[in-house]
Design a protein around this motif. Structure first.
Motif, PDB file in Angstrom:
ATOM      1  N   LEU A   6      30.430  38.380  48.957  1.00  0.00           N
ATOM      2  CA  LEU A   6      30.461  38.315  47.494  1.00  0.00           C
ATOM      3  C   LEU A   6      29.161  37.752  46.943  1.00  0.00           C
ATOM      4  O   LEU A   6      28.633  38.246  45.945  1.00  0.00           O
ATOM      5  N   SER A   7      28.635  36.728  47.592  1.00  0.00           N
ATOM      6  CA  SER A   7      27.365  36.157  47.163  1.00  0.00           C
ATOM      7  C   SER A   7      26.264  37.224  47.169  1.00  0.00           C
ATOM      8  O   SER A   7      25.481  37.341  46.228  1.00  0.00           O
ATOM      9  N   ARG A   8      26.224  38.024  48.241  1.00  0.00           N
ATOM     10  CA  ARG A   8      25.235  39.109  48.318  1.00  0.00           C
ATOM     11  C   ARG A   8      25.480  40.132  47.213  1.00  0.00           C
ATOM     12  O   ARG A   8      24.550  40.555  46.531  1.00  0.00           O
ATOM     13  N   TYR A   9      26.733  40.520  47.028  1.00  0.00           N
ATOM     14  CA  TYR A   9      27.091  41.509  46.006  1.00  0.00           C
ATOM     15  C   TYR A   9      26.645  41.048  44.619  1.00  0.00           C
ATOM     16  O   TYR A   9      26.044  41.819  43.864  1.00  0.00           O
ATOM     17  N   ILE A  10      26.924  39.796  44.281  1.00  0.00           N
ATOM     18  CA  ILE A  10      26.557  39.275  42.965  1.00  0.00           C
ATOM     19  C   ILE A  10      25.044  39.270  42.794  1.00  0.00           C
ATOM     20  O   ILE A  10      24.521  39.692  41.760  1.00  0.00           O
ATOM     21  N   HIS A  11      24.310  38.839  43.810  1.00  0.00           N
ATOM     22  CA  HIS A  11      22.851  38.761  43.689  1.00  0.00           C
ATOM     23  C   HIS A  11      22.176  40.126  43.690  1.00  0.00           C
ATOM     24  O   HIS A  11      21.070  40.267  43.163  1.00  0.00           O
ATOM     25  N   LEU A  12      22.827  41.125  44.249  1.00  0.00           N
ATOM     26  CA  LEU A  12      22.252  42.479  44.239  1.00  0.00           C
ATOM     27  C   LEU A  12      22.710  43.318  43.048  1.00  0.00           C
ATOM     28  O   LEU A  12      22.279  44.462  42.897  1.00  0.00           O
ATOM     29  N   ASN A  13      23.544  42.772  42.185  1.00  0.00           N
ATOM     30  CA  ASN A  13      24.049  43.527  41.044  1.00  0.00           C
ATOM     31  C   ASN A  13      22.942  44.144  40.187  1.00  0.00           C
ATOM     32  O   ASN A  13      23.007  45.333  39.881  1.00  0.00           O
ATOM     33  N   PRO A  14      21.904  43.400  39.810  1.00  0.00           N
ATOM     34  CA  PRO A  14      20.847  44.021  39.000  1.00  0.00           C
ATOM     35  C   PRO A  14      20.002  45.032  39.777  1.00  0.00           C
ATOM     36  O   PRO A  14      19.422  45.943  39.187  1.00  0.00           O
ATOM     37  N   VAL A  15      19.947  44.910  41.092  1.00  0.00           N
ATOM     38  CA  VAL A  15      19.229  45.895  41.916  1.00  0.00           C
ATOM     39  C   VAL A  15      20.020  47.195  41.931  1.00  0.00           C
ATOM     40  O   VAL A  15      19.466  48.279  41.734  1.00  0.00           O
ATOM     41  N   ARG A  16      21.329  47.086  42.149  1.00  0.00           N
ATOM     42  CA  ARG A  16      22.183  48.284  42.157  1.00  0.00           C
ATOM     43  C   ARG A  16      22.209  48.974  40.808  1.00  0.00           C
ATOM     44  O   ARG A  16      22.354  50.187  40.731  1.00  0.00           O
ATOM     45  N   ALA A  17      22.053  48.199  39.729  1.00  0.00           N
ATOM     46  CA  ALA A  17      22.009  48.774  38.383  1.00  0.00           C
ATOM     47  C   ALA A  17      20.629  49.334  38.052  1.00  0.00           C
ATOM     48  O   ALA A  17      20.405  49.827  36.949  1.00  0.00           O
ATOM     49  N   GLU A  18      19.694  49.219  39.005  1.00  0.00           N
ATOM     50  CA  GLU A  18      18.323  49.719  38.874  1.00  0.00           C
ATOM     51  C   GLU A  18      17.561  49.072  37.721  1.00  0.00           C
ATOM     52  O   GLU A  18      16.742  49.694  37.066  1.00  0.00           O
ATOM     53  N   ILE A  19      17.841  47.784  37.505  1.00  0.00           N
ATOM     54  CA  ILE A  19      17.113  47.016  36.498  1.00  0.00           C
ATOM     55  C   ILE A  19      15.828  46.466  37.117  1.00  0.00           C
ATOM     56  O   ILE A  19      14.786  46.433  36.481  1.00  0.00           O
ATOM     57  N   ILE A  20      15.938  46.043  38.363  1.00  0.00           N
ATOM     58  CA  ILE A  20      14.804  45.507  39.110  1.00  0.00           C
ATOM     59  C   ILE A  20      14.910  45.981  40.557  1.00  0.00           C
ATOM     60  O   ILE A  20      15.949  46.497  40.969  1.00  0.00           O
ATOM     61  N   LYS A  21      13.834  45.816  41.312  1.00  0.00           N
ATOM     62  CA  LYS A  21      13.859  46.194  42.734  1.00  0.00           C
ATOM     63  C   LYS A  21      14.065  44.984  43.631  1.00  0.00           C
ATOM     64  O   LYS A  21      14.679  45.082  44.677  1.00  0.00           O
ATOM     65  N   ASP A  22      13.515  43.847  43.230  1.00  0.00           N
ATOM     66  CA  ASP A  22      13.607  42.617  44.006  1.00  0.00           C
ATOM     67  C   ASP A  22      14.551  41.662  43.276  1.00  0.00           C
ATOM     68  O   ASP A  22      14.289  41.302  42.123  1.00  0.00           O
ATOM     69  N   PRO A  23      15.648  41.223  43.919  1.00  0.00           N
ATOM     70  CA  PRO A  23      16.597  40.353  43.213  1.00  0.00           C
ATOM     71  C   PRO A  23      15.981  39.045  42.726  1.00  0.00           C
ATOM     72  O   PRO A  23      16.469  38.458  41.764  1.00  0.00           O
ATOM     73  N   LEU A  24      14.897  38.611  43.324  1.00  0.00           N
ATOM     74  CA  LEU A  24      14.232  37.388  42.876  1.00  0.00           C
ATOM     75  C   LEU A  24      13.568  37.572  41.505  1.00  0.00           C
ATOM     76  O   LEU A  24      13.324  36.610  40.792  1.00  0.00           O
ATOM     77  N   ASP A  25      13.308  38.812  41.125  1.00  0.00           N
ATOM     78  CA  ASP A  25      12.695  39.097  39.830  1.00  0.00           C
ATOM     79  C   ASP A  25      13.692  39.033  38.672  1.00  0.00           C
ATOM     80  O   ASP A  25      13.294  39.079  37.511  1.00  0.00           O
TER      81      ASP A  25
END
Length: 189
Positions: free
Chosen positions: A116-135
């Motif tokens: 779940l932690s991974r899923y939450i942190h990758l949410n904006p990547v999957r939505a194609e808002i950013i490529k790197d979750p740190l951004d």
């Protein structure tokens, strides 16, 4: 149809999701997101809980929460009400901001907690808002990688799944789809 009865006990962990009514945006600018984070911190001080991860998207929020002495319903009611009052006053909005109450899933396994932690942190990547979750500035990912937001996010429980160097291994787990070992969910060196 009756609501699903919320299971609660001290130490219960949840995946919480709050979505905008009719999937409309609940955050219109960065000040809205800042206010929501401030609300999380204030409610956390009033009704102590552990926040393990979060992600604020435009039209929904993901939270990974562990309760202590207060039911999740009381915590979420306080958060959502405070934010809805703020939003309605700021934008002269009338009606429901959120789509119903909040959605929840009980986290009953370590593997689900970690995934779940991974899923939450990758949410904006999957939505194609950013490529790197740190951004993405509106998630707790930087708390895990850079050690920020210590007063809001508790990274200890999730990072305990990893051996040293914990932050680097967590980053590889989230960004590289590495799978933890089966013994104690620790990543191999």
């Amino acid at each position: 149809m009756p609501r699903k009865k919320k299971i609660w006990y001290p130490g219960a962990m949840y995946h919480i999701m709050c979505r905008g009514n009719h999937r409309q945006n609940i955050f219109w600018d960065d000040a809205d997101r800042q206010f929501y984070l401030m609300t999380l911190l204030q409610v956390k001080q009033l009704y102590p809980f552990f926040l393990y991860s979060y992600c604020l998207m435009d039209n929904h929020v993901h939270l990974q929460v562990e309760t202590t002495d207060f039911e999740i319903s009381k915590i979420m009611q306080r958060i959502n009400k405070a934010y809805a009052v703020y939003f309605n006053e700021k934008y002269n909005f009338v009606g429901h901001l959120f789509q119903g109450r909040f959605q929840w899933e009980l986290i009953d396994k370590d593997s689900y907690n970690l995934e779940l932690s991974r899923y939450i942190h990758l949410n904006p990547v999957r939505a194609e808002i950013i490529k790197d979750p740190l951004d993405y500035h509106w998630s707790s990912y930087s708390a895990y990688i850079l050690g920020t937001q210590e007063n809001l996010v508790d990274t200890t429980k999730i990072l305990e799944y990893f051996s040293e160097p914990k932050r680097e291994k967590y980053k590889r787990f989230v960004e590289g789809n590495e799978v933890p070992g089966t013994d104690k969910l620790l990543l191999s060196p």
